[in-house]
Design an enzyme around this catalytic site. Sequence first.
Site, PDB file in Angstrom:
ATOM      1  N   LYS A 114       0.858  -1.183   0.000  1.00 48.60           N
ATOM      2  CA  LYS A 114       0.000   0.000   0.000  1.00 48.60           C
ATOM      3  C   LYS A 114       0.891   1.229   0.000  1.00 48.60           C
ATOM      4  O   LYS A 114       2.032   1.176   0.455  1.00 48.60           O
ATOM      5  CB  LYS A 114      -0.868   0.024   1.256  1.00 48.60           C
ATOM      6  CG  LYS A 114      -2.160   0.778   1.081  1.00 48.60           C
ATOM      7  CD  LYS A 114      -3.142  -0.075   0.310  1.00 48.60           C
ATOM      8  CE  LYS A 114      -4.523   0.501   0.264  1.00 48.60           C
ATOM      9  NZ  LYS A 114      -5.497  -0.519  -0.137  1.00 48.60           N
TER      10      LYS A 114
HETATM   11  N1  GLU Z   1      -7.074  -0.110  -3.314  1.00 49.23           N
HETATM   12  C1  GLU Z   1      -7.828  -1.271  -3.668  1.00 49.23           C
HETATM   13  C2  GLU Z   1      -7.939  -2.224  -2.493  1.00 49.23           C
HETATM   14  O1  GLU Z   1      -7.856  -1.832  -1.360  1.00 49.23           O
HETATM   15  C3  GLU Z   1      -7.354  -1.906  -4.952  1.00 49.23           C
HETATM   16  C4  GLU Z   1      -5.947  -2.436  -4.928  1.00 49.23           C
HETATM   17  C5  GLU Z   1      -5.449  -2.919  -6.300  1.00 49.23           C
HETATM   18  O2  GLU Z   1      -6.218  -2.971  -7.241  1.00 49.23           O
HETATM   19  O3  GLU Z   1      -4.257  -3.247  -6.367  1.00 49.23           O
HETATM   20  O4  GLU Z   1      -8.187  -3.394  -2.657  1.00 49.23           O
END
Ligand code: GLU
Length: 424
Positions: A114
């Site tokens: 993240k």
């Molecule tokens: N931010 C989204 C999540 O929390 C998508 C992450 C992604 O597609 O890599 O799952």
Amino acid sequence: MTAVEAGATHLRENPFEIARNQLRRVAEAFDIDPNLVAVLGACKKAVEVSVPVSMDDGHTEVFKGYRVTHNVARGPSKGGIRYHPDVTLDEVKSLAMWMTWKCALMGIPFGGAKGGVVCDPKRLSRSELERLTRRYTSEIINEIGPEKDIPAPDVGTDGSVMAWIFDTYSMNKGHSVLGVVTGKPLTIGGSLGREEATARGALYCIRDAVAKQDRSLAGMRVAVQGFGNVGSFLAKFMHEEGAIVVAISDSTVALYNPKGIDVPAAFAHKRENRTLAGLRDAEQITNEELLLLDVDVLAPCALEQVITDRNADRVRASIICEGANGPVTPSADAILEDKGVLILPDVLANAGGVVVSYFEWVQGLQEYFWKEVEVNAKLNDIVSRAFDETWETAHKRDMPMRVAAYGLAVQRVAEATVTRGIYP
Ligand code: GLU
């Protein structure tokens, strides 16, 4: 030069502590080796960068940015980038850990990561946002890459931000690198169905849960908190399925109509005005009141820790669908468990986004793009399979859906770690 400080935060509890406690609880329930729990409880890498940006008025502002990789045992790390004033390193770490579990539960070949920048994107001009994104990308350019770590949108970021990340990375490599980021606009190698994918996955989970209870979506009363990418499409899909969306909200306002909000009108209003404020035919309530409405399905699709020990005993929904990551705290979990509320946990309910991110990454690597019906059918297969596995485990072992979902995921990552061995 001005350094930007984070303001009062929406996080009452340390989210990384929550994530680590969840891991310990699950490890006990699934009898996972404490040596592995020690490995999985730590993040592989956390990078903090400073992001100086020339603002439109000529002064320079210095933002703080993070990129965290939690685990790569099952594949390159994957996860979104969040732009929000409350972002902290521990928040990003918890979100990275949850991404590891989410990808493992879905059976897609990624670890978890993240990123975040402490900023308020609503107060930045488009060109400030672009400069911030390009500088942040340059600062983490050695951390990301299609075989290494692949960002995507999260709270406060969208396709435009992904396009700037893709372009900055590609300009530095000297050629287009489609697989470096997902959630890209369709014109530059995005996937059909990606924008709606998180909400579509949530819809499939609610549909499957309701079917297990011999009920159907038609006529169900639904409250959706948050009207960003997840909440707005989920409200739209639920409305299209014949459910009655009685309440919606965004960061500025919460709206209620017992006969049902006109969701297409709300959708159009938000697109045009960038706020739900001013939408007609609905009574204004507070965000807190929305969470406590007498509904069948409550979908918190905004931020973490909105259902806590302070309000969980007053929640009246029979199903909670976690469109956001971490909206229900562990102490609220326990209260809701006692009340018999069915919680569809984040790693299951909002995984549709990363599943279609996986499809986008595959399509980008192959330079071969699929039809939207193929994307949605494959998404349905993966999410429904994960739902069934979680449901079965929860019922066989008599445990909440969250413990079952995290348990299956942690087991898979633990197995991969054992199979690979600890280096050296
Ligand atoms: N931010 C989204 C999540 O929390 C998508 C992450 C992604 O597609 O890599 O799952």
